[in-house]
Design a protein around this motif. Structure first.
Motif, PDB file in Angstrom:
ATOM      1  N   ALA A  72       0.819  -1.214   0.000  1.00 35.83           N
ATOM      2  CA  ALA A  72       0.000   0.000   0.000  1.00 35.83           C
ATOM      3  C   ALA A  72       0.852   1.263   0.000  1.00 35.83           C
ATOM      4  O   ALA A  72       0.412   2.311  -0.499  1.00 35.83           O
ATOM      5  CB  ALA A  72      -0.939   0.000   1.217  1.00 35.83           C
ATOM      6  N   PHE A  73       2.068   1.203   0.539  1.00 35.45           N
ATOM      7  CA  PHE A  73       2.912   2.393   0.577  1.00 35.45           C
ATOM      8  C   PHE A  73       3.282   2.858  -0.829  1.00 35.45           C
ATOM      9  O   PHE A  73       3.166   4.035  -1.157  1.00 35.45           O
ATOM     10  CB  PHE A  73       4.175   2.128   1.401  1.00 35.45           C
ATOM     11  N   GLY A  74       3.741   1.924  -1.670  1.00 34.16           N
ATOM     12  CA  GLY A  74       4.118   2.300  -3.022  1.00 34.16           C
ATOM     13  C   GLY A  74       2.966   2.917  -3.789  1.00 34.16           C
ATOM     14  O   GLY A  74       3.137   3.893  -4.533  1.00 34.16           O
ATOM     15  N   VAL A  75       1.769   2.354  -3.612  1.00 37.60           N
ATOM     16  CA  VAL A  75       0.594   2.895  -4.289  1.00 37.60           C
ATOM     17  C   VAL A  75       0.285   4.302  -3.776  1.00 37.60           C
ATOM     18  O   VAL A  75      -0.017   5.219  -4.560  1.00 37.60           O
ATOM     19  CB  VAL A  75      -0.616   1.965  -4.083  1.00 37.60           C
ATOM     20  N   SER A  76       0.351   4.500  -2.473  1.00 34.82           N
ATOM     21  CA  SER A  76       0.076   5.824  -1.907  1.00 34.82           C
ATOM     22  C   SER A  76       1.070   6.865  -2.415  1.00 34.82           C
ATOM     23  O   SER A  76       0.697   8.010  -2.707  1.00 34.82           O
ATOM     24  CB  SER A  76       0.112   5.773  -0.370  1.00 34.82           C
ATOM     25  N   PHE A  77       2.348   6.490  -2.535  1.00 37.46           N
ATOM     26  CA  PHE A  77       3.351   7.425  -3.058  1.00 37.46           C
ATOM     27  C   PHE A  77       3.003   7.852  -4.479  1.00 37.46           C
ATOM     28  O   PHE A  77       3.155   9.022  -4.851  1.00 37.46           O
ATOM     29  CB  PHE A  77       4.733   6.776  -3.041  1.00 37.46           C
ATOM     30  N   MET A  78       2.529   6.907  -5.284  1.00 35.00           N
ATOM     31  CA  MET A  78       2.153   7.219  -6.659  1.00 35.00           C
ATOM     32  C   MET A  78       0.955   8.162  -6.699  1.00 35.00           C
ATOM     33  O   MET A  78       0.919   9.105  -7.499  1.00 35.00           O
ATOM     34  CB  MET A  78       1.851   5.934  -7.424  1.00 35.00           C
ATOM     35  N   TYR A  79      -0.017   7.925  -5.843  1.00 39.93           N
ATOM     36  CA  TYR A  79      -1.197   8.799  -5.799  1.00 39.93           C
ATOM     37  C   TYR A  79      -0.813  10.216  -5.359  1.00 39.93           C
ATOM     38  O   TYR A  79      -1.313  11.206  -5.905  1.00 39.93           O
ATOM     39  CB  TYR A  79      -2.251   8.228  -4.844  1.00 39.93           C
ATOM     40  N   ILE A  80       0.061  10.333  -4.358  1.00 40.89           N
ATOM     41  CA  ILE A  80       0.457  11.655  -3.880  1.00 40.89           C
ATOM     42  C   ILE A  80       1.204  12.421  -4.965  1.00 40.89           C
ATOM     43  O   ILE A  80       0.969  13.613  -5.179  1.00 40.89           O
ATOM     44  CB  ILE A  80       1.318  11.525  -2.605  1.00 40.89           C
ATOM     45  N   THR A  81       2.092  11.745  -5.679  1.00 44.63           N
ATOM     46  CA  THR A  81       2.814  12.399  -6.766  1.00 44.63           C
ATOM     47  C   THR A  81       1.853  12.871  -7.850  1.00 44.63           C
ATOM     48  O   THR A  81       1.965  13.989  -8.358  1.00 44.63           O
ATOM     49  CB  THR A  81       3.850  11.432  -7.360  1.00 44.63           C
ATOM     50  N   ALA A  82       0.885  12.010  -8.206  1.00 40.46           N
ATOM     51  CA  ALA A  82      -0.084  12.380  -9.233  1.00 40.46           C
ATOM     52  C   ALA A  82      -1.000  13.498  -8.777  1.00 40.46           C
ATOM     53  O   ALA A  82      -1.527  14.260  -9.603  1.00 40.46           O
ATOM     54  CB  ALA A  82      -0.919  11.158  -9.623  1.00 40.46           C
ATOM     55  N   ALA A  83      -1.206  13.632  -7.455  1.00 34.27           N
ATOM     56  CA  ALA A  83      -2.106  14.662  -6.930  1.00 34.27           C
ATOM     57  C   ALA A  83      -1.468  16.042  -6.876  1.00 34.27           C
ATOM     58  O   ALA A  83      -2.160  17.039  -6.660  1.00 34.27           O
ATOM     59  CB  ALA A  83      -2.576  14.266  -5.531  1.00 34.27           C
ATOM     60  N   SER A  84      -0.157  16.151  -7.066  1.00 32.52           N
ATOM     61  CA  SER A  84       0.532  17.440  -6.978  1.00 32.52           C
ATOM     62  C   SER A  84      -0.060  18.440  -7.978  1.00 32.52           C
ATOM     63  O   SER A  84      -0.294  18.099  -9.143  1.00 32.52           O
ATOM     64  CB  SER A  84       2.023  17.256  -7.263  1.00 32.52           C
ATOM     65  N   PRO A  85      -0.327  19.685  -7.548  1.00 32.01           N
ATOM     66  CA  PRO A  85      -0.914  20.688  -8.454  1.00 32.01           C
ATOM     67  C   PRO A  85      -0.087  20.926  -9.707  1.00 32.01           C
ATOM     68  O   PRO A  85      -0.634  21.169 -10.780  1.00 32.01           O
ATOM     69  CB  PRO A  85      -0.983  21.955  -7.589  1.00 32.01           C
ATOM     70  N   ASN A  86       1.233  20.886  -9.610  1.00 31.24           N
ATOM     71  CA  ASN A  86       2.107  20.986 -10.778  1.00 31.24           C
ATOM     72  C   ASN A  86       3.455  20.364 -10.441  1.00 31.24           C
ATOM     73  O   ASN A  86       3.718  19.979  -9.305  1.00 31.24           O
ATOM     74  CB  ASN A  86       2.259  22.437 -11.259  1.00 31.24           C
ATOM     75  N   ARG A  87       4.296  20.259 -11.449  1.00 28.94           N
ATOM     76  CA  ARG A  87       5.592  19.596 -11.281  1.00 28.94           C
ATOM     77  C   ARG A  87       6.475  20.321 -10.273  1.00 28.94           C
ATOM     78  O   ARG A  87       7.239  19.704  -9.537  1.00 28.94           O
ATOM     79  CB  ARG A  87       6.305  19.543 -12.637  1.00 28.94           C
ATOM     80  N   ALA A  88       6.364  21.651 -10.237  1.00 30.73           N
ATOM     81  CA  ALA A  88       7.213  22.439  -9.344  1.00 30.73           C
ATOM     82  C   ALA A  88       6.796  22.318  -7.885  1.00 30.73           C
ATOM     83  O   ALA A  88       7.533  22.752  -7.000  1.00 30.73           O
ATOM     84  CB  ALA A  88       7.192  23.908  -9.770  1.00 30.73           C
ATOM     85  N   SER A  89       5.625  21.739  -7.620  1.00 32.89           N
ATOM     86  CA  SER A  89       5.127  21.631  -6.243  1.00 32.89           C
ATOM     87  C   SER A  89       5.169  20.203  -5.718  1.00 32.89           C
ATOM     88  O   SER A  89       4.535  19.900  -4.705  1.00 32.89           O
ATOM     89  CB  SER A  89       3.687  22.164  -6.169  1.00 32.89           C
TER      90      SER A  89
END
Length: 438
Positions: free
Chosen positions: A355-372
């Motif tokens: 579940a950790f790896g999946v959560s990391f992927m979701y958090i990265t995808a949720a970022s408002p933009n690449r710089a954030s």
């Protein structure tokens, strides 16, 4: 390694310091407090480190974190009082800006086509530390007693019996600092260099959260967003899923060595530190292997959301094995049947970690933009650090109460942990089937 090296000997360390005055039921409470203090101080600083990495780059923040890890572990090994242990753990948490920054760097080096594979490789670092840390802590604690022919003549190691297992990861962190300084390449473009930042701070002192990047000609999508823009639905859902599994995991990791060290008559297995260290080391090795060879494949077959829900559900039978192992130990001692259940629990624990790896992927995808990405990972790590600060203290308090007052036959703590799993599942069902896109 630095976080788990104390796991095998922390119950005995608390007994040796004398803070419990011989009350065995209080051992788990103080062990949990040591874990909680690290995450409490980390929660106060991790966002600022991650946010700072968006401005000055990832590499300088990593170097500060590695320095903090090394210094705090040397201090922990030299501690002779409970308050010195507290200060060491707080120092460790306050200077530990590595976690969110490493995730940001991974996100910046990958794209949707290879992200799952990258998150499968990343746990190798954690698993190697998870394997070596407990093994070092279990084998090298009290070396003058365990290896009298080698260390029996050392008055220093007799006075500081837990310095050697703490010095090993501290030295590894110091060597890693050199490797990072020489070989690691920056993955983001700093908005401002450190020398400019220090000169700016001399002219005007303001809170770090008010720091804004200098005007640039690029569009707003290339600049970190304000903190308030992180409070959007997808960031909160992704962070909530991470916080949920982190609470379940830290509760289990805190209780597991305490359960193994607690006498059978009080609800545990009565194992010694070397045995505990070996179990935790095997668990760490299994974690790395399963993540490396199974995570990406399971992600492709099941999808992100189904894999997350499956992983969290594995925590339920894992928790049920605690009272089952104690019941078998009471009836027939710690024999083959108990060790089979220990092995099954290790496998289930490693399945939960998907579940950790999946959560990391979701958090990265949720970022408002690449710089954030750094700020988003930092925000998530703040919430998770709060959960990890509350979790150990709460679950060890429940464990102590269960032992002392025999609520539900001494199994109250496991019911509390099942409740945490159900809460995590409630957040997980809100995750989308496919990743968000900017």
């Amino acid at each position: 390694m630095t976080s788990l090296v104390i796991s095998p000997f922390s119950p005995q360390l608390i007994r040796d310091i004398g803070i419990t005055h011989g009350d065995e039921a209080l051992v788990s409470f103080y062990v949990g407090l040591l874990y909680s203090l690290f995450f409490a101080t980390e929660a106060l600083t991790i966002f600022h480190w991650s946010r700072l990495s968006d401005y000055i780059g990832r590499k300088p923040v990593l170097l500060i974190g590695l320095f903090g890890l090394s210094l705090s572990m040397f201090c922990f090994g030299l501690s002779k009082t409970f308050w010195s242990l507290v200060i060491s753990r707080c120092l460790n948490g306050a200077l530990n800006g590595n976690i969110g920054v490493m995730k940001s760097m991974t996100a910046e080096m990958t794209d949707p086509t290879n992200m799952a594979r990258a998150w499968g490789f990343l746990p190798l670092a954690w698993s190697s530390g998870s394997a070596l840390g407990p093994l070092i802590g279990g084998e090298l604690a009290r070396p003058a007693d365990r290896f009298p022919n080698i260390f029996g003549g050392s008055e220093f190691l007799k006075k500081y019996p837990y310095f050697l297992p703490c010095a090993v990861p501290a030295t590894v962190s110091a060597l890693t600092w050199i490797v990072v300084l020489v070989y690691l390449k920056e993955t983001t473009t700093p908005q401002i260099n450190i020398s400019q930042l220090l000169r700016w701070q001399k002219r005007k002192i303001v809170p770090s959260s008010d720091l804004e990047p200098p005007p640039v000609s690029s569009s707003n999508s290339d600049k970190p967003v304000p903190f308030r823009d992180l409070f959007v639905r997808r960031v909160l859902i992704a962070t909530g899923s991470y916080a949920g599994i982190a609470l379940v995991d830290i509760a289990f990791r805190t209780i597991q060595p305490v359960f193994f060290a607690t006498p059978i008559s009080l609800g545990g297995l009565g194992l010694d530190p070397p045995a505990i260290g070996t179990i935790l080391a095997a668990q760490g090795i299994g974690y790395g292997l399963m993540q490396l060879f199974a995570f990406a494949r399971l992600h492709d077959i099941m999808g992100a959301k189904k894999l997350w829900l499956f992983a969290v559900m594995c925590a339920l039978p894992r928790l049920a094995l605690f009272p089952a192992m104690n019941a078998l130990a009471r009836s027939s001692g710690v024999g083959q049947s108990v060790w089979c259940l220990v092995a099954l629990q290790v496998v289930l624990a490693n399945c939960t970690n998907f579940a950790f790896g999946v959560s990391f992927m979701y958090i990265t995808a949720a970022s408002p933009n690449r710089a954030s990405v750094g700020a988003t990972n930092g925000f998530g790590q703040v919430i998770v650090s709060v959960m990890r600060a509350v979790g150990p203290a709460a679950v060890n308090t429940a464990f102590s109460i269960s032992i002392e007052r025999q609520y539900l036959g001494g199994n109250l703590v496991y019911c509390v942990m099942v409740g945490a799993v159900c809460m995590a599942m409630g957040v997980g069902v809100l995750l989308p089937r496919t990743m968000w896109t900017n």
